[in-house]
Design an enzyme around this catalytic site. Structure first.
Site, PDB file in Angstrom:
ATOM      1  N   GLU A 151      28.058 -61.494  52.298  1.00  0.00           N
ATOM      2  CA  GLU A 151      26.760 -61.622  51.610  1.00  0.00           C
ATOM      3  C   GLU A 151      26.945 -62.073  50.161  1.00  0.00           C
ATOM      4  O   GLU A 151      26.561 -61.375  49.219  1.00  0.00           O
ATOM      5  CB  GLU A 151      25.976 -60.313  51.670  1.00  0.00           C
ATOM      6  CG  GLU A 151      25.511 -59.973  53.071  1.00  0.00           C
ATOM      7  CD  GLU A 151      24.587 -58.759  53.132  1.00  0.00           C
ATOM      8  OE1 GLU A 151      24.577 -57.960  52.181  1.00  0.00           O
ATOM      9  OE2 GLU A 151      23.873 -58.613  54.132  1.00  0.00           O
ATOM     10  N   GLU A 311      24.991 -59.377  61.352  1.00  0.00           N
ATOM     11  CA  GLU A 311      24.668 -57.954  61.268  1.00  0.00           C
ATOM     12  C   GLU A 311      23.232 -57.791  61.769  1.00  0.00           C
ATOM     13  O   GLU A 311      22.288 -58.254  61.128  1.00  0.00           O
ATOM     14  CB  GLU A 311      24.769 -57.443  59.824  1.00  0.00           C
ATOM     15  CG  GLU A 311      26.158 -57.561  59.234  1.00  0.00           C
ATOM     16  CD  GLU A 311      26.250 -57.055  57.790  1.00  0.00           C
ATOM     17  OE1 GLU A 311      25.321 -56.363  57.326  1.00  0.00           O
ATOM     18  OE2 GLU A 311      27.247 -57.367  57.134  1.00  0.00           O
TER      19      GLU A 311
HETATM   20  C1  GLA Z   1      24.653 -55.518  54.219  1.00  0.00           C
HETATM   21  C2  GLA Z   1      26.151 -55.690  54.223  1.00  0.00           C
HETATM   22  C3  GLA Z   1      26.888 -54.648  54.986  1.00  0.00           C
HETATM   23  C4  GLA Z   1      26.240 -53.321  54.817  1.00  0.00           C
HETATM   24  C5  GLA Z   1      24.797 -53.374  55.231  1.00  0.00           C
HETATM   25  C6  GLA Z   1      24.095 -52.023  55.117  1.00  0.00           C
HETATM   26  O1  GLA Z   1      23.910 -56.323  54.985  1.00  0.00           O
HETATM   27  O2  GLA Z   1      26.603 -56.953  54.590  1.00  0.00           O
HETATM   28  O3  GLA Z   1      28.212 -54.610  54.522  1.00  0.00           O
HETATM   29  O4  GLA Z   1      26.345 -52.964  53.473  1.00  0.00           O
HETATM   30  O5  GLA Z   1      24.132 -54.257  54.388  1.00  0.00           O
HETATM   31  O6  GLA Z   1      23.865 -51.628  53.818  1.00  0.00           O
END
Ligand code: GLA
Ligand code: ZN
Length: 672
Positions: A151, A311
């Site tokens: 991210e 995710e």
């Molecule tokens: C994000 C991140 C993950 C985790 C999730 C939940 O999307 O990429 O590493 O931190 O949020 O908080």
């Protein structure tokens, strides 16, 4: 011989952190994954210290073990480069890699992304680690591909203002403007004595005593985006060179704004996205479903191709506080929604709720106890249902009927000066998106440099910064027969974020729209009544946030104001130009007003949806060649109905009863 960059057979996965669990547990986890139909695992993206516990001492043995265990169960691996979490030894040795916020404070160690992405020393360590990691895993038959960092842009809201970033910014400006005189001109530095004698005098935008220069801020935001893109490119170059057989992707975050995702995903094999419909602390009304749908369409639009979810929410969300629990069926419906919008693979975050660290309450498929429960069963059932169709669906996307123009530069400029305190670029776009979404019309988001002519309808809200090239693009789109929607705050500024003065608003686009706007009103805490001209429409309509007080120069008025000193003046207009039609909406229309206007816009554009459905039911289409797949997803806990417009030849391949959905049920049709 290994096939180059082939990921077509991977459809469901999980994010797994073996380093959080005792070695004895790993095999139980992997066997459970296999049993639920998991084919791919993402790992490693935060474990720098485990891979390089001390400077230059690399240890991949633990990861090798996890990768080969997964391999024995037929599960492939995506490795994340762990550059989102630089270790303490590195930060202690070079404290200057810690980022600096707008207050000029260095942020500390102990969260993640505590890094300055321009810092040359940090880059050296990143390069060395990524090189070692890529070399180690290049020939591992069980590694399918890579995720760069994690991210990128996340947690970097107002970072980084450090001396290294200052030098990089100066270099970026010099490359863009050539001479400092050109910079002074572009930024309008005559105001408040902000002239610079050389590029070396330019600052990063630390907090000022009062106010800031809008042109400088726009360049700063664009620079930050370019910096992130460049930071990623360093890693891509290494991985491409060493691992030509592997794919490379990155997990983006929908409408997050720090980095231009069209740019970030250009060098990648495909885009990925992290989808949390429960929101960060669990708001789940229907409107959020619209945003979730838009997130997915946006992700598909980055590269104009199918994508991955890296995710996908798999339980309650929460760090310090928690959101509501997704109700039975809801997680599965959300995952299917991702597939319906063009995801070829859905990877769930996370495998098991973690017992350590910040994210103890960001729940996984398995609860803390590690015992498979209702979430495991629900997602296993969903995977079982969709898996037989995923190979065929691979690579298919909708042929969108409408394009909504998305520009990070416009967004940045509106963030810098929202004008109305509640004006938000993305929210504004999503109002229009919502109208199309509820009519089941497939939508793309399109860059303003992208190809518009493939859409019968283009909606371009808030075209605030205008150039001759962009204006010409809209002229020619309409001239050739397109239906275009433009809105308030169009043609206000030039590309440097400086107000244009040569014509009344909306500048040169006035000739396209057949209007002129000599005056306007910012609607602070008030809405203004609006009525349709001529034809009767049922309902009470309002202008919100803004009133453009329009003079007609050839256009027809569709709606006009009923109140204020400009009662009687047009508020929404329609003009024919060449073979096409252009609407100008000089306000943020209230919901009913927008609905009524969109009915006319869609009739002009000859665009209609793929079906009709009860509220909370989503219809989507994916296409590949002559083949079509239609999804119906019930996001509510009630029975719901839907109808597909051109249902002829559609056969239900997943689900029981055509047209009737049980709570959170998913239907899938196929048409040759
Ligand atoms: C994000 C991140 C993950 C985790 C999730 C939940 O999307 O990429 O590493 O931190 O949020 O908080
Ligand atoms: Zn910095």
């Amino acid at each position: 011989m290994k096939k180059e960059r082939d990921w077509s057979g991977l459809h469901f996965g999980v994010d797994y952190y073996p380093e959080h669990w005792p070695r004895e547990r790993w095999e139980t986890d992997v066997a459970l994954m296999q049993e639920m139909g998991i084919q791919v695992v993402r790992m490693g993206e935060f474990s720098w210290h485990k891979m390089e516990p001390r400077e230059g001492e690399y240890d991949f043995a633990w990861l090798d073990e996890a990768v080969s265990l997964l391999g024995r169960y037929g599960i492939s691996v995506i490795l994340g480069t762990p550059t989102a979490a630089p270790p303490a030894w590195l930060v202690n040795k070079y404290p200057e890699i810690l980022p600096m916020d707008r207050q000029g404070r260095r942020r500390g160690f102990g969260g993640r992304h505590h890094d300055c992405q321009s810092n040359p020393v940090y880059r050296r360590y990143v390069e060395a680690l990524v090189t070692a990691m890529a070399s180690h895993f290049a020939e591992n038959p069980n590694v399918a591909g890579w995720q760069t960092d994690n991210e990128l842009g996340n947690s970097h809201g107002d970072l980084c203002m450090c001396p290294s970033c200052r030098r990089s910014f100066q270099g970026w400006l010099e490359k863009k403007y050539g001479t400092v005189e050109a910079l002074n001109q572009a930024w309008g530095t005559a105001f408040w004595s902000q002239e610079y004698n050389s590029f070396e005098e330019v600052f990063t935008p630390l907090v000022t005593v009062t106010g800031e220069n809008p042109s400088a801020m726009l360049d700063w935001k664009c620079f930050c985006s370019d910096l992130v893109v460049e930071f990623q490119q360093v890693q891509i170059d290494i991985i491409r060179r060493i691992c030509p057989h592997h794919f490379i992707t990155h997990n983006c975050m929908g409408f997050a704004d720090k980095v231009n995702y069209f740019d970030l995903t250009r060098p990648l094999d495909f885009a990925s996205h992290d989808q949390y419909p429960g929101g960060y602390y669990g708001k789940m009304p229907f409107e959020d479903n619209v945003r979730m749908a838009a997130n997915l369409d946006m992700t598909r639009s980055f590269k104009g191709q199918s994508f991955w979810i890296m995710e996908q929410q798999s339980g309650m969300t929460g760090w310090q506080i928690m959101g509501r629990s997704p109700v039975p069926g809801q997680l599965a419906a959300w995952a299917a929604q991702s597939v319906a919008h063009g995801a070829d693979c859905v990877v769930f975050f996370r495998w098991r709720s973690c017992c350590i660290g910040t994210e103890q309450y960001w729940h996984g498929i398995l609860p803390h106890s590690g015992r498979p429960g209702r979430r495991y069963q629900e997602l296993k059932d969903m995977i079982g249902k969709l898996s037989p169709h995923m190979d065929a669906l691979w690579g298919s996307i909708p042929r969108a009927q409408a394009g909504i123009v998305f520009s990070y530069r416009q967004e940045y400029a509106i963030q810098i000066q929202p004008q109305h305190p509640d004006l938000n670029y993305v929210t504004q776009l999503l109002k229009y998106y919502g109208e199309l979404h509820k009519r089941s019309i497939p939508v793309d988001f399109v860059e303003d440099t992208g190809e518009l002519s493939r859409y019968p309808l283009v909606i371009a809200p808030l075209q605030y910064l205008m150039t001759n090239a962009l204006a010409e693009k809209y002229f020619s789109y309409v001239r050739e027969g397109g239906t275009l929607v433009l809105t308030m705050r169009t043609g206000v500024k030039d590309e440097h974020n400086i107000c244009m003065s040569d014509r009344e608003l909306p500048g040169v686009l006035g000739d396209l729209c057949g209007i002129e706007i000599p005056d306007y009103d910012c609607l602070r805490d008030v809405n203004v009544k609006v009525s349709f001209v001529g034809e009767k429409e049922d309902g009470v309509f309002f202008a919100e946030k803004w009133s453009d007080i329009i003079t007609l120069l050839g256009a027809e008025a569709l709606a006009s104001y009923e109140e204020e000193f400009y009662a009687g003046a047009p508020c929404i207009t329609r003009n024919t130009y060449g073979k096409g039609v252009v609407y100008y909406i000089g306000t943020e229309p209230s919901q009913k007003l927008l609905e009524a206007v969109m009915n006319r816009v869609l009739a002009d554009a000859g665009v209609s949806g793929i079906g009709s459905a009860d509220e909370g039911v989503e219809l989507n289409i994916r296409q590949k060649g002559q083949k079509k797949w239609i999804f119906a997803i019930n996001h509510t806990n009630q029975e719901a109905r839907y109808q597909i417009s051109d249902g002829a030849g559609c056969k239900l391949v997943s689900g029981e009863k055509e047209g009737l959905l049980q709570p959170f049920e998913i239907h899938l049709y196929q048409k040759e």
